[in-house]
Design an enzyme around this catalytic site. Sequence first.
Site, short mmCIF file in Angstrom:
data_model
loop_
_atom_site.label_atom_id
_atom_site.label_comp_id
_atom_site.label_asym_id
_atom_site.label_seq_id
_atom_site.Cartn_x
_atom_site.Cartn_y
_atom_site.Cartn_z
N ASP A 160 2.40 1.93 3.42
CA ASP A 160 3.20 0.97 3.99
C ASP A 160 4.58 1.57 3.80
OD1 ASP A 160 1.16 -0.75 4.09
OD2 ASP A 160 1.54 -1.66 2.45
N ASP A 194 -0.52 -12.29 2.16
CA ASP A 194 -1.21 -11.38 3.19
C ASP A 194 -1.36 -12.15 4.37
OD1 ASP A 194 -2.61 -9.35 4.14
OD2 ASP A 194 -4.34 -9.36 2.56
N ASP A 226 -10.56 -11.60 10.80
CA ASP A 226 -9.50 -11.70 9.85
C ASP A 226 -8.04 -11.98 10.44
OD1 ASP A 226 -8.63 -11.89 7.12
OD2 ASP A 226 -8.84 -9.80 6.87
N ASP A 239 -4.91 -13.92 -2.15
CA ASP A 239 -4.14 -13.42 -1.12
C ASP A 239 -3.96 -14.70 -0.09
OD1 ASP A 239 -3.49 -10.80 -1.52
OD2 ASP A 239 -4.90 -9.92 0.03
N HIS A 245 0.78 -1.19 0.05
CA HIS A 245 -0.01 0.03 -0.01
C HIS A 245 0.84 1.20 0.00
CE1 HIS A 245 -2.31 -3.00 2.40
NE2 HIS A 245 -3.48 -2.41 1.87
N ASP A 285 -5.57 -13.70 9.52
CA ASP A 285 -4.44 -13.54 8.38
C ASP A 285 -3.08 -14.42 8.76
OD1 ASP A 285 -5.63 -11.81 6.91
OD2 ASP A 285 -5.29 -9.93 7.98
N HIS A 320 -11.11 -14.18 3.94
CA HIS A 320 -12.32 -13.07 3.38
C HIS A 320 -13.26 -14.15 3.02
CE1 HIS A 320 -9.64 -9.40 2.56
NE2 HIS A 320 -9.49 -9.93 3.82
N GLU A 377 -9.08 -13.70 -1.17
CA GLU A 377 -8.20 -14.18 0.18
C GLU A 377 -9.18 -15.21 1.00
OE1 GLU A 377 -6.78 -10.76 2.27
OE2 GLU A 377 -6.93 -11.76 4.22
N GLU A 427 -10.78 -6.71 -4.27
CA GLU A 427 -10.58 -7.86 -3.08
C GLU A 427 -11.77 -7.99 -2.43
OE1 GLU A 427 -6.68 -7.77 -1.16
OE2 GLU A 427 -7.68 -8.70 0.62
C1 XLS Z 1 -7.68 -6.66 4.68
C2 XLS Z 1 -7.22 -7.07 3.38
C3 XLS Z 1 -5.94 -5.96 2.88
C4 XLS Z 1 -5.86 -6.09 1.23
C5 XLS Z 1 -5.02 -4.86 0.95
O1 XLS Z 1 -8.35 -7.58 5.15
O2 XLS Z 1 -6.59 -8.17 3.07
O3 XLS Z 1 -4.90 -6.51 3.56
O4 XLS Z 1 -5.24 -7.25 1.05
O5 XLS Z 1 -5.48 -3.57 1.14
NI NI Z 2 -5.93 -8.98 1.62
NI NI Z 3 -7.58 -9.48 4.78
#
Ligand code: XLS
Ligand code: NI
Ligand code: NI
Length: 437
Positions: free
Chosen positions: A104, A339, A307, A296, A101, A309, A271, A268, A232
């Site tokens: 970032d 991700d 989430d 992702d 991003h 991750d 998600h 993802e 996404e």
């Molecule tokens: C958040 C998203 C984010 C996207 C990019 O839940 O996964 O990390 O991948 O903005």
């Molecule tokens: Ni993501």
């Molecule tokens: Ni995410």
Amino acid sequence: MSQFFSIKTPVKFEGAGTANPLAFRHYDAKKTIGGKSLAEHLRFTVCYWHSFTWTGSDPFGGPTIERPWIGAGDQMALAKQKADVAFDMFTVLGAPYFSFHDRDIAPEGATLAESNKNVSVIAEIFAKKMQATGVKLLWGTANMFSHRRFMAGAATNPDPDVFAWCAAQVKHAMDVTHQLGGENYVMWGGREGYESLLNTDLKRELAQAGRFLQMAVDYKHKIGFKGPILIEPKPQEPTKHQYDYDVGNVYGFLKANGVEKDVKVNIEQNHAMLAKHSFEHEIELALALGIFGSLDINRGDNQVGWDTDQFAMNVPEMVLAFYPIVKAGGFTTGGLNFDAKIRRQSLDADDLLHGHIGSMDACARAWEIATTMAADGTLEKHVAARYAGWDKPENKQMLDGKTTLADIAARVAKNEPNPQPRSCKQEYLENLINRYM
Ligand code: XLS
Ligand code: NI
Ligand code: NI
């Protein structure tokens, strides 16, 4: 090379028998399958945010993870230090791609112009590092969800000044992604949704989001950006309800705005889970609709409703996700973007390496198994046999676009088909799948 990680040379493939925790056991980047190396198939991508900006905060506690480039001081100097460590990690892991991003990589300035300049300065550093290391950019994106100005949304904000801000921010993020040779441009609608319908004009917000996307598509063409824009999907979090709920919702939105040729999806795992789908469902649907873009790759937690991750480590689960992609011929502009973040108690620099190495190994195994499954074709044959009736001309005719309900009713009246239920063989097929694992 920075002093951040305990190793400074690229992680090697040592095979399943190795006891070295900082070696690949399954991911042999050079191994070829069907004329392409595993590196080319998997297109591993390290994400900048979780790896280099995540400090372990959660709703109940502040940062736990300390990094030399996070904290007080000259923020641009720290951003440069962060870039050094990031490229060291890409090199050590042998990851061919990264993603980021805008916020970032460089600090937010006092004005948008200053923020954009900061991003450009770091992007110039990236360009040199990319040249030197051969690391490429899978995608760039704009963070339009962290700052308080975005609390009521980005393109879907009730305040047109925020919409305008976002247009300017996305334009710059697309320019930078394009300059760095990015292969896709991603949009995750972090706060594109609502908390309460009591204060929300849903129809208006959807129209704003649609026009915003059309303008982004036009801009992409204008600058000659060849890759797709990827949306996404995510059903909720941070907002109670997000407009890009899942692949099916996104498809409807793309069609409604006439951008389904230019925009695909970045799916993802976590998600998909939050939307009460499986990862493979979302992938299969995107492929069927012609909007599959990228993944992702991460893992949610069955007990935790957010989430999380985590790094994806569950091979059988991933086989099912990769299988339809392998059958479809693999990734084009997309790849496997980590991700994923280490846990807030995983404090050591090398924990970042362990997360990536383990997940790269798991992905490699899963990809190989999925390839074997696809090549073997047994599962495919079962599916084909289940639909074989549709190959008969009189049945094909029902879908030819000319036959009507009345035609079919007349055919049934003449020659009643008398359907005979057949077993779906689910357990048989589940057993079959386990033989590949
Ligand atoms: C958040 C998203 C984010 C996207 C990019 O839940 O996964 O990390 O991948 O903005
Ligand atoms: Ni993501
Ligand atoms: Ni995410």
